[in-house]
Design an enzyme around this catalytic site. Structure first.
Site, mmCIF file in Angstrom:
data_model
loop_
_atom_site.group_PDB
_atom_site.id
_atom_site.type_symbol
_atom_site.label_atom_id
_atom_site.label_comp_id
_atom_site.label_asym_id
_atom_site.label_seq_id
_atom_site.Cartn_x
_atom_site.Cartn_y
_atom_site.Cartn_z
ATOM 1 N N LYS A 1 5.593 -6.608 -61.355
ATOM 2 C CA LYS A 1 4.349 -6.474 -60.596
ATOM 3 C C LYS A 1 3.191 -6.503 -61.602
ATOM 4 C CE LYS A 1 2.810 -5.731 -56.316
ATOM 5 N NZ LYS A 1 3.043 -4.432 -55.679
ATOM 6 N N HIS A 2 2.277 -7.406 -61.405
ATOM 7 C CA HIS A 2 1.126 -7.554 -62.301
ATOM 8 C C HIS A 2 1.565 -7.675 -63.760
ATOM 9 C CE1 HIS A 2 -1.572 -7.025 -58.965
ATOM 10 N NE2 HIS A 2 -1.025 -5.866 -58.656
ATOM 11 N N HIS B 222 -0.275 -6.630 -75.731
ATOM 12 C CA HIS B 222 -1.584 -6.184 -75.225
ATOM 13 C C HIS B 222 -2.043 -7.053 -74.066
ATOM 14 C CE1 HIS B 222 -2.159 -3.119 -78.165
ATOM 15 N NE2 HIS B 222 -2.058 -3.952 -79.182
ATOM 16 N N ASN C 297 0.390 0.771 -74.291
ATOM 17 C CA ASN C 297 1.505 1.462 -74.946
ATOM 18 C C ASN C 297 2.687 1.549 -73.985
ATOM 19 O OD1 ASN C 297 0.403 2.269 -77.552
ATOM 20 N ND2 ASN C 297 -1.022 3.535 -76.379
#
Length: 524
Positions: A275-276, A524, A418
Site C-alpha cells: 500500500k503506497h 528514502h 526508518n
C-alpha cells in the site's frame, strides 16, 4: 512553402519488415518510385513491387560489405535539398540529384544484439551509421520530406496521402521529432554499452531514454500529467501483459513495481501486499494460499485497495482469497486458467502477468529528480545470506530465529526508512515505515500488531516471540528497547553506530540474540 507535399520518390531500407509490403504496395499504386537496398529490396521484389536499387540510382556500388551504400550525394542531396531554394534546385539539376520525398528507415538492432549478450565485435557491427544519417537528414528537411522510423507510422502517412494527395506539415514535423528522439535513444544505448565495456558506471554524460508504453490519466494527483515509459529488459510492470481490469494509474504502476520487486527477493512461494509503495504484509509458505493468510493477518486493514504480488504461478485457491477483498492490482509471473476464471468475476481488478521475476541482484541504475538535475545510483542489489551475518551478543539466534531474521531483513529492504520489520514463522507480524526516527517505527509496528491480534481474536500481540529487523543501525538503545517491549527475541541490524556497544549491552541484558549484517538498506 506548400503545406501539403506530394510523394513521388521514396527511400525504404528497414530491418523491421513488419507491414513493409503493404506499405510499399500502397505507395507503388500511387505511382511512387521506390528506392531500396539489401533485404528490403529483395522482400519488395518477391512481392512483385517495382523497386530500384540504390546503387542503380546513384551509379555508385555498395562497398565495404554494405557499410557504404547510402552515404553519397545522390541520396543525401536528394533528401536535404530545399525545393524552395533556387540555388539548391539548380545544384540538384546540375549534379543529376533527384529529390527524395519520403524516407522509411529503421535501425540495425543494436539494443537487441546487446540484450542477447552478443560478443563485442557483433555489437559493434550492429551500430548503424547510414540509417541515423538518413533519418537525421530527412528530419532536418521536414519542410519537404516525410521520415518514418517505425511501422506504426505507415498507416497515418497512407491516410493523409489518400485524403489530400500528400503529407501535411503538421504530420511531417511530428514525424521529425519522433525521428530525432529515436536516434537520440539509439546513440544513448550505444554510449551506455561502451561505458559498460570500460566498467564505468557513471560516464561524463548520461542520457536516459525510454519507449512510451502508456499515457496515463494523471500523475500522483489529478493536476499532474504523467506517462509510463519502458526501458531495459528486467521482468516487471514493463514486461507485463494486462489480462483484465481498468486502465492502470501512475500510483498503481508505482505500487505494483514496489510489490513485485519485494516478492522477487524470495525463493519459496511468497505473497507481498503493498500500500503506497510500502509492504503491509509479506509471507512465505509452501502454498500461496497459506502465504496470503499469513501476510493478510499482519495488517488486515491496509490491504483494502492495495496491490498484491506473488512469485509463483497464481492458483485458484490464492486467487479466491485475494479477490475476497477489494484489490487494485495483482501481479504475478503467470496465472493458471482456474485463477483467471476466479478473477474474471472482478471486472475492475487488474491482473498483470509478467512472464518471469526480476532478478533482485541484477545491475542497473535508479533515478530521482532534483531541481535542475537528477540523482543516479546503482540499484540496491545487496543481499544478506546466512554466511554474511555476525553474532554480536552472548546468545546466538536459534535456527528458527536465524531464518526469520534473514526473511525480515529482506522485507526491510523494501520498506521506507526508518524501517522496522517484525517477523515470525516466515511472515511479517508488524511493520513500521517512513518515520523520522527508528523508535517511532518500532512502536508503530508493535501497535499495529496489537490491532491485528485483536482483529484475529488472539490473546497477545503478533510480535510476541518474533524477531525484528532494522534497515540501518540503532543509534541509541531506545529503539532496541522498544522492540524488546514488543516481545522480540532476536534482532538483525547493520551495525556501525558509535554506540554499538551500548546497544549490544541492552540486547544482552534483555537476553536477546543480535546479529550484524554490515549492510544497510535505506529506502528514502
Amino acid at each position: 512553402m506548400t503545406d501539403i507535399v506530394p510523394i513521388r520518390r521514396a527511400l525504404i531500407s528497414v530491418s523491421d519488415k513488419t507491414g513493409l509490403v503493404a506499405f510499399a504496395q500502397a505507395l507503388a499504386a500511387r505511382g511512387v518510385e521506390i528506392l531500396s537496398t539489401g533485404g528490403s529490396a529483395k522482400a519488395l521484389r518477391q512481392a512483385g513491387i517495382p523497386v530500384k536499387e540504390v546503387s542503380d540510382h546513384t551509379g555508385f556500388p555498395e562497398i565495404m560489405g554494405g557499410r557504404v551504400k547510402t552515404l553519397v550525394p545522390q541520396i543525401h542531396g536528394g533528401i536535404l535539398g530545399r525545393r524552395d531554394e533556387p540555388e539548391h534546385v539548380e545544384q540538384m539539376r546540375l549534379h543529376g540529384i533527384a529529390p527524395i520525398d519520403l524516407v522509411a528507415v529503421n535501425l540495425y538492432p543494436f539494443e537487441a544484439t546487446v540484450a542477447k549478450r552478443a560478443g563485442y565485435d557483433e555489437c559493434v557491427e550492429n551500430i548503424d551509421i547510414g540509417g541515423p544519417a538518413l533519418i537525421r537528414a530527412a528530419a532536418k528537411n521536414h519542410d519537404f520530406v516525410s521520415v518514418l522510423i517505425d511501422p506504426d507510422q505507415y498507416a497515418e502517412v497512407l491516410e493523409e496521402l489518400a485524403s489530400s494527395g500528400g503529407t501535411s506539415l503538421r504530420l511531417r514535423r511530428r514525424l521529425a521529432g519522433e525521428a530525432y528522439a529515436r536516434t537520440a535513444a539509439y546513440d544513448a544505448a550505444i554510449g551506455t554499452w561502451f561505458a559498460q565495456q570500460r566498467e564505468e558506471i557513471f560516464s561524463k554524460r548520461l542520457t536516459v531514454s525510454g519507449d512510451l508504453r502508456q499515457r496515463l490519466r494523471y500523475g500522483e494527483n489529478p493536476h499532474q500529467a504523467a506517462a509510463f515509459y519502458a526501458s531495459g529488459s528486467r521482468f516487471g510492470v514493463a514486461t507485463a501483459v494486462q489480462v483484465q481490469g481498468k486502465e492502470l494509474s501512475y500510483n498503481n504502476l508505482n505500487d505494483t513495481d514496489a510489490a513485485f520487486e519485494c516478492v522477487a527477493e524470495f525463493e519459496t512461494p511468497t505473497i507481498a501486499i503493498i500500500k503506497h509503495a510500502n509492504p503491509c504484509g509479506v509471507a512465505s509458505a509452501e502454498r500461496l494460499v497459506d502465504a496470503w493468510d499469513a501476510a493478510f493477518r499482519c495488517d488486515p486493514v491496509s490491504p483494502y485497495g492495495g496491490i498484491v504480488a506473488v512469485n509463483r504461478t497464481l492458483d485458484a485457491a490464492a486467487a479466491e482469497k485475494i479477490a475476497a477483498i477489494f484489490t487494485e492490482v495483482i501481479i504475478a509471473p503467470d496465472a493458471d486458467e482456474a485463477a483467471k476464471a476466479v478473477l474474471a468475476r472482478k471486472k475492475s481488478l487488474r491482473l498483470l502477468l509478467t512472464g518471469g521475476l526480476p532478478d533482485p541482484t541484477a545491475d542497473g541504475l535508479t533515478f530521482r529528480s532534483l531541481a535542475g538535475g537528477f540523482l543516479a545510483q546503482t540499484r540496491d542489489a545487496g543481499r544478506v545470506d546466512r554466511a554474511d551475518i555476525k553474532v554480536v551478543t552472548r546468545r546466538a539466534p536459534t535456527d528458527a530465529e536465524r531464518a526469520d531474521l534473514l526473511f525480515a531483513f529482506r522485507v526491510c529492504k523494501h520498506v521506507r526508512s526508518n524501517a522496522i520489520v517484525y517477523a515470525k514463522a516466515g511472515a511479517t507480524v508488524g511493520i513500521g515505515a517512513g518515520q523520522p526516527n527508528r523508535v517511532d517505527s518500532a512502536r508503530i509496528a508493535a501497535w499495529k500488531s496489537e490491532e491485528a491480534a485483536k482483529a484475529a481474536g488472539l490473546p497477545e500481540r503478533l510480535t510476541q516471540g518474533s524477531v525484528v529487523a532494522s534497515d540501518a543501525f540503532f543509534p541509541f538503545a531506545d529503539g532496541l528497547e522498544a522492540a524488546v517491549a514488543a516481545g522480540a527475541t532476536a534482532v538483525i541490524q547493520p551495525g556501525g553506530s558509535i554506540r554499538d556497544a551500548e546497544v549490544i549491552a541492552a540486547a544482552d541484558a534483555a537476553g536477546l540474540a543480535m546479529v550484524f549484517t554490515g549492510m544497510r538498506h535505506f529506502r528514502h
